[in-house]
Design a protein around this motif. Sequence first.
Motif, PDB file in Angstrom:
ATOM      1  N   THR A   7     -79.461 -24.550  -4.508  1.00  0.00           N
ATOM      2  CA  THR A   7     -79.282 -23.310  -3.755  1.00  0.00           C
ATOM      3  C   THR A   7     -78.173 -23.492  -2.735  1.00  0.00           C
ATOM      4  N   GLU A  46     -85.874 -19.835  -2.483  1.00  0.00           N
ATOM      5  CA  GLU A  46     -85.812 -19.389  -1.087  1.00  0.00           C
ATOM      6  C   GLU A  46     -86.392 -20.432  -0.132  1.00  0.00           C
ATOM      7  N   SER A  66     -80.181 -12.684  -3.446  1.00  0.00           N
ATOM      8  CA  SER A  66     -79.311 -13.612  -4.168  1.00  0.00           C
ATOM      9  C   SER A  66     -78.080 -12.895  -4.697  1.00  0.00           C
ATOM     10  N   SER A  69     -75.383 -16.438  -9.829  1.00  0.00           N
ATOM     11  CA  SER A  69     -75.348 -17.901  -9.914  1.00  0.00           C
ATOM     12  C   SER A  69     -74.107 -18.358 -10.666  1.00  0.00           C
ATOM     13  N   MET A  83     -77.055 -21.494  -6.967  1.00  0.00           N
ATOM     14  CA  MET A  83     -77.685 -20.202  -6.743  1.00  0.00           C
ATOM     15  C   MET A  83     -77.468 -19.773  -5.290  1.00  0.00           C
ATOM     16  N   PHE A  85     -77.540 -17.406  -1.918  1.00  0.00           N
ATOM     17  CA  PHE A  85     -78.380 -16.411  -1.257  1.00  0.00           C
ATOM     18  C   PHE A  85     -77.729 -15.974   0.045  1.00  0.00           C
TER      19      PHE A  85
END
Length: 139
Positions: A7, A46, A66, A69, A83, A85
């Motif tokens: 992330t 998250e 988000s 990706s 990914m 966010f």
Amino acid sequence: MGVISVTCALIILDDKVLCAKRSVFMSLPGLWEFPGGKIEEGESPEVCLQREIKEELGIRVKVFFSLKSNQHSYSPTQMVRLMPFVCSWESGEVVLLEHEEVKWLTKHELKSLDWAAADIPIVEDLVANWNNIQRQLVN
């Protein structure tokens, strides 16, 4: 080839986004990235992001939504699925626990940095959709 899910936080504050320079102790030293990290087993993206930002920068963030990706291969055996966010800064003061430097940049300044390859499509997506993202944060 194994895929590593990672992330990253696009932490937006006052029309700027937080960018982090990788230290000499990290892989890809000297390149810029959006901070974040690997998802641990059983962890949601998250929750991973909130944990990683606390561990890397000492701050708390609120995760909103988000963006698209990106997958990138740094070697023949390693594929990273990054990914992103969109987040806001909730509390705390930035402490460089892993990175060499951080900068708050406007959308017009983002492309001036030497980005890690996996982050480049995310930078492009963020710049292209900046106004829409800002509107979603206000609502």
